[in-house]
Design an enzyme around this catalytic site. Structure first.
Site, PDB file in Angstrom:
ATOM      1  N   ARG A  23      -1.339  -6.249   4.108  1.00 17.60           N
ATOM      2  CA  ARG A  23      -2.610  -6.668   4.692  1.00 17.60           C
ATOM      3  C   ARG A  23      -2.406  -7.866   5.618  1.00 17.60           C
ATOM      4  O   ARG A  23      -2.959  -7.917   6.726  1.00 17.60           O
ATOM      5  CB  ARG A  23      -3.609  -6.995   3.578  1.00 17.60           C
ATOM      6  CG  ARG A  23      -3.942  -5.786   2.710  1.00 17.60           C
ATOM      7  CD  ARG A  23      -4.631  -6.171   1.406  1.00 17.60           C
ATOM      8  NE  ARG A  23      -5.940  -6.753   1.640  1.00 17.60           N
ATOM      9  CZ  ARG A  23      -6.685  -7.302   0.679  1.00 17.60           C
ATOM     10  NH1 ARG A  23      -6.217  -7.363  -0.571  1.00 17.60           N
ATOM     11  NH2 ARG A  23      -7.868  -7.806   0.957  1.00 17.60           N
ATOM     12  N   LEU A  38      -0.972  -3.020  -7.784  1.00 16.24           N
ATOM     13  CA  LEU A  38      -1.642  -2.683  -6.537  1.00 16.24           C
ATOM     14  C   LEU A  38      -2.985  -3.407  -6.550  1.00 16.24           C
ATOM     15  O   LEU A  38      -3.611  -3.535  -7.606  1.00 16.24           O
ATOM     16  CB  LEU A  38      -1.882  -1.166  -6.419  1.00 16.24           C
ATOM     17  CG  LEU A  38      -0.652  -0.258  -6.297  1.00 16.24           C
ATOM     18  CD1 LEU A  38      -1.098   1.210  -6.276  1.00 16.24           C
ATOM     19  CD2 LEU A  38       0.156  -0.579  -5.044  1.00 16.24           C
ATOM     20  N   ASP A  39      -3.434  -3.867  -5.384  1.00 12.71           N
ATOM     21  CA  ASP A  39      -4.752  -4.484  -5.313  1.00 12.71           C
ATOM     22  C   ASP A  39      -5.812  -3.502  -5.797  1.00 12.71           C
ATOM     23  O   ASP A  39      -5.626  -2.275  -5.714  1.00 12.71           O
ATOM     24  CB  ASP A  39      -5.076  -4.895  -3.871  1.00 12.71           C
ATOM     25  CG  ASP A  39      -4.190  -6.018  -3.366  1.00 12.71           C
ATOM     26  OD1 ASP A  39      -3.654  -6.771  -4.194  1.00 12.71           O
ATOM     27  OD2 ASP A  39      -4.041  -6.127  -2.133  1.00 12.71           O
ATOM     28  N   MET A  40      -6.939  -4.025  -6.269  1.00 14.21           N
ATOM     29  CA  MET A  40      -7.988  -3.175  -6.814  1.00 14.21           C
ATOM     30  C   MET A  40      -8.381  -2.055  -5.845  1.00 14.21           C
ATOM     31  O   MET A  40      -8.530  -0.901  -6.244  1.00 14.21           O
ATOM     32  CB  MET A  40      -9.231  -4.016  -7.150  1.00 14.21           C
ATOM     33  CG  MET A  40     -10.389  -3.203  -7.712  1.00 14.21           C
ATOM     34  SD  MET A  40     -11.813  -4.208  -8.182  1.00 14.21           S
ATOM     35  CE  MET A  40     -12.447  -4.652  -6.548  1.00 14.21           C
TER      36      MET A  40
END
Length: 316
Positions: free
Chosen positions: A251, A149-151
């Site tokens: 996104r 998962l992105d930060m």
């Protein structure tokens, strides 16, 4: 007991005999069938290290050959490789755990694994403290990690605790035999209120830090989305189910609809973010649920991470 003896005790050896009629498969394919806890690439890696031998101890170098009836092979799984990743006592919000796997509700701001600029304080550092036996799983510097998962994306993330679980989970993700549902708060409301986006996502030719929808040199990306609720200040909450897991997929897809995620500094609209009564501190994207078969029992697990509190000011 000296260090050399300890290392030998920690290795694992498989002695296998080819039985029956001649087998048309390659040796590495045959071994995968015999040892389903190992991937073909892992077996090839071990063979390159000279850890796959014939009965007389000769290393097997030609994996494309077919195994002959009566042949004996010895495959040695070496002890876990030492890693320079330091275990850290970082609190974990554990959603599920057993001897094979662990599921975490990752908070926003936590990087999944060490990388340039993030040598410590990551999820992997925390997992190594919580599960010391993870070190070296899969021979990777990212022990046990099968997806990311992105930060600044919060929510459900799973990790393997054994070699066989890692192999099974990697295969499950590769074959898309799971259901991943995310929740996002976005600027605007798409019309119609639901749909599917399927295209190629690749590195943007104009900004190498960004991903983009491209016509070539990309990977297939498929997102199903629908509006869950219209919110104050021109916002809405959207649920997304993704059948693929490309970098920044949700996104990029939501931005392509003209409804970028609130707080997304890379694909969003910072000017609109700053006009909100409560400016966001991160992109409001959350991995809400993950339905996935257990890596060894096959039982379907429903893993759910509650909607985080930093979504609340935008839903009032």
């Amino acid at each position: 007991m000296n260090e050399e003896t300890l290392e030998n005790d920690l290795s694992e050896t498989f002695c296998l005999e080819v039985k029956g009629v001649p087998d048309e498969r390659r040796i590495d394919q045959w071994l995968v069938h015999q040892l389903p806890e190992l991937t073909r690439s892992r077996i090839q890696q071990l063979a390159k290290q000279g850890l796959l031998t014939t009965e007389d101890g000769t290393p097997v170098k030609k994996l494309s050959a077919s195994p002959l009836p009566g042949a004996h092979y010895t495959l040695t799984l070496p002890p876990a490789e030492p890693t320079d990743i330091i275990p850290e006592d970082i609190p974990l919000d554990i959603l599920y755990e057993d001897s094979e796997m662990i599921a975490i509700n990752k908070p926003a701001g936590l990087v999944v694994h060490p990388a340039c600029g993030h040598s410590h304080g990551t999820l992997v550092n925390a997992l190594l403290y919580h599960c010391p036996d993870l070190k070296g799983i899969g021979g990777e510097k990212r022990p046990g990690i099968v997806h990311r998962l992105d930060m600044d994306t919060s929510g459900v993330i799973v990790a393997a605790k054994t070699e066989r679980a890692l192999t099974a989970l990697v295969k499950t993700f590769a074959e898309h035999r799971l259901k991943k549902c995310y929740v996002a708060i976005v600027h605007g409301t798409p019309a119609p209120a639901q749909g599917t986006l399927e295209n190629l996502i690749g590195r943007s030719p104009f900004n190498r830090q960004k991903m983009a929808i491209v016509k070539q040199n990309g990977r297939r990306a498929l997102t199903h989305w629908h509006v869950e609720e219209n919110l104050p200040n021109g916002l809405c909450r959207i649920a997304c189910e993704i059948e693929t897991g490309r970098t920044h997929q949700i996104r990029v897809h939501l931005a392509s609809l003209g409804t970028p995620i609130v707080g997304d500094t890379l694909y969003g609209k910072p000017a609109l973010d700053h006009r909100l009564p409560t400016p966001p501190q991160r992109q409001l994207l959350h991995a809400h649920t993950l339905d996935i078969p257990h890596p060894t029992t096959g039982e379907m697990l429903h893993l759910q991470a509650p909607i985080p509190t930093d979504f609340s000011p935008y839903q009032a």
